[in-house]
Design a protein around this motif. Sequence first.
Motif, PDB file in Angstrom:
ATOM      1  N   ASN A 120      42.441  38.932  16.927  1.00 24.02           N
ATOM      2  CA  ASN A 120      41.957  37.675  17.488  1.00 24.02           C
ATOM      3  C   ASN A 120      42.828  36.538  16.972  1.00 24.02           C
ATOM      4  O   ASN A 120      42.911  36.323  15.761  1.00 24.02           O
ATOM      5  CB  ASN A 120      40.494  37.426  17.114  1.00 24.02           C
ATOM      6  N   SER A 121      43.462  35.821  17.900  1.00 26.89           N
ATOM      7  CA  SER A 121      44.287  34.676  17.504  1.00 26.89           C
ATOM      8  C   SER A 121      43.535  33.365  17.692  1.00 26.89           C
ATOM      9  O   SER A 121      44.037  32.315  17.326  1.00 26.89           O
ATOM     10  CB  SER A 121      45.590  34.651  18.300  1.00 26.89           C
ATOM     11  N   PHE A 122      42.340  33.418  18.273  1.00 26.95           N
ATOM     12  CA  PHE A 122      41.535  32.207  18.459  1.00 26.95           C
ATOM     13  C   PHE A 122      40.586  32.052  17.276  1.00 26.95           C
ATOM     14  O   PHE A 122      39.373  32.109  17.407  1.00 26.95           O
ATOM     15  CB  PHE A 122      40.781  32.247  19.791  1.00 26.95           C
ATOM     16  N   THR A 123      41.192  31.906  16.104  1.00 26.08           N
ATOM     17  CA  THR A 123      40.447  31.755  14.850  1.00 26.08           C
ATOM     18  C   THR A 123      41.020  30.563  14.098  1.00 26.08           C
ATOM     19  O   THR A 123      42.232  30.481  13.913  1.00 26.08           O
ATOM     20  CB  THR A 123      40.584  33.023  13.988  1.00 26.08           C
ATOM     21  N   LYS A 164      30.828  33.057   6.132  1.00 28.83           N
ATOM     22  CA  LYS A 164      30.181  32.102   7.029  1.00 28.83           C
ATOM     23  C   LYS A 164      31.162  31.729   8.133  1.00 28.83           C
ATOM     24  O   LYS A 164      32.300  31.359   7.850  1.00 28.83           O
ATOM     25  CB  LYS A 164      29.753  30.858   6.252  1.00 28.83           C
ATOM     26  N   TYR A 165      30.712  31.857   9.389  1.00 28.54           N
ATOM     27  CA  TYR A 165      31.559  31.481  10.515  1.00 28.54           C
ATOM     28  C   TYR A 165      30.709  30.869  11.616  1.00 28.54           C
ATOM     29  O   TYR A 165      29.484  30.991  11.621  1.00 28.54           O
ATOM     30  CB  TYR A 165      32.376  32.667  11.045  1.00 28.54           C
ATOM     31  N   PHE A 166      31.390  30.198  12.521  1.00 24.25           N
ATOM     32  CA  PHE A 166      30.718  29.510  13.620  1.00 24.25           C
ATOM     33  C   PHE A 166      31.526  29.768  14.880  1.00 24.25           C
ATOM     34  O   PHE A 166      32.751  29.723  14.849  1.00 24.25           O
ATOM     35  CB  PHE A 166      30.676  28.000  13.311  1.00 24.25           C
ATOM     36  N   VAL A 186      36.267  30.517  20.296  1.00 24.74           N
ATOM     37  CA  VAL A 186      36.999  30.269  19.064  1.00 24.74           C
ATOM     38  C   VAL A 186      36.077  30.530  17.880  1.00 24.74           C
ATOM     39  O   VAL A 186      34.934  30.088  17.866  1.00 24.74           O
ATOM     40  CB  VAL A 186      37.524  28.813  19.011  1.00 24.74           C
ATOM     41  N   MET A 187      36.600  31.244  16.906  1.00 25.90           N
ATOM     42  CA  MET A 187      35.863  31.524  15.675  1.00 25.90           C
ATOM     43  C   MET A 187      36.361  30.539  14.618  1.00 25.90           C
ATOM     44  O   MET A 187      37.553  30.486  14.329  1.00 25.90           O
ATOM     45  CB  MET A 187      36.143  32.962  15.233  1.00 25.90           C
TER      46      MET A 187
END
Length: 128
Positions: free
Chosen positions: A56-59, A84-86, A99-100
């Motif tokens: 995943n590059s959308f981080t 913790k992530y959103f 997006v992460m």
Amino acid sequence: MYNLTEGALEKIMRDIDVPNPVLQVLSYKKLPRNANKDGSGNDRFRLLISDGQKLNSFTMLSAQLNDLITKNILNDYAICEITKYFMSSVYNNGEYKRVMLILDMEVLVSGDQVGNKIGNPTNIEMKP
């Protein structure tokens, strides 16, 4: 061997909560600074992460975690537990992308110690 949480990225990108996934940071890129009116602004880092099966590059790394990169704690091939992530959506090239945003993480093993990519991960195919 390092135990990544295989299958976690696909679940996370589909809004299925995965508590404390262990992922590998393959690389990071510093993004252009969004300066505030007074010229200040935080650097932002985009991460390429892997769960051993998918990439995943959308981080994005939360700005308060930038020290991990500037102090070389978080480096290429590091193994991390994401505590913790959103999830968010951004409009990009005519479509919405998931997006992460990583809000908190613990680096378990330095990338210098790991030294290479784990598994043969492929891009996540997100079909509506």
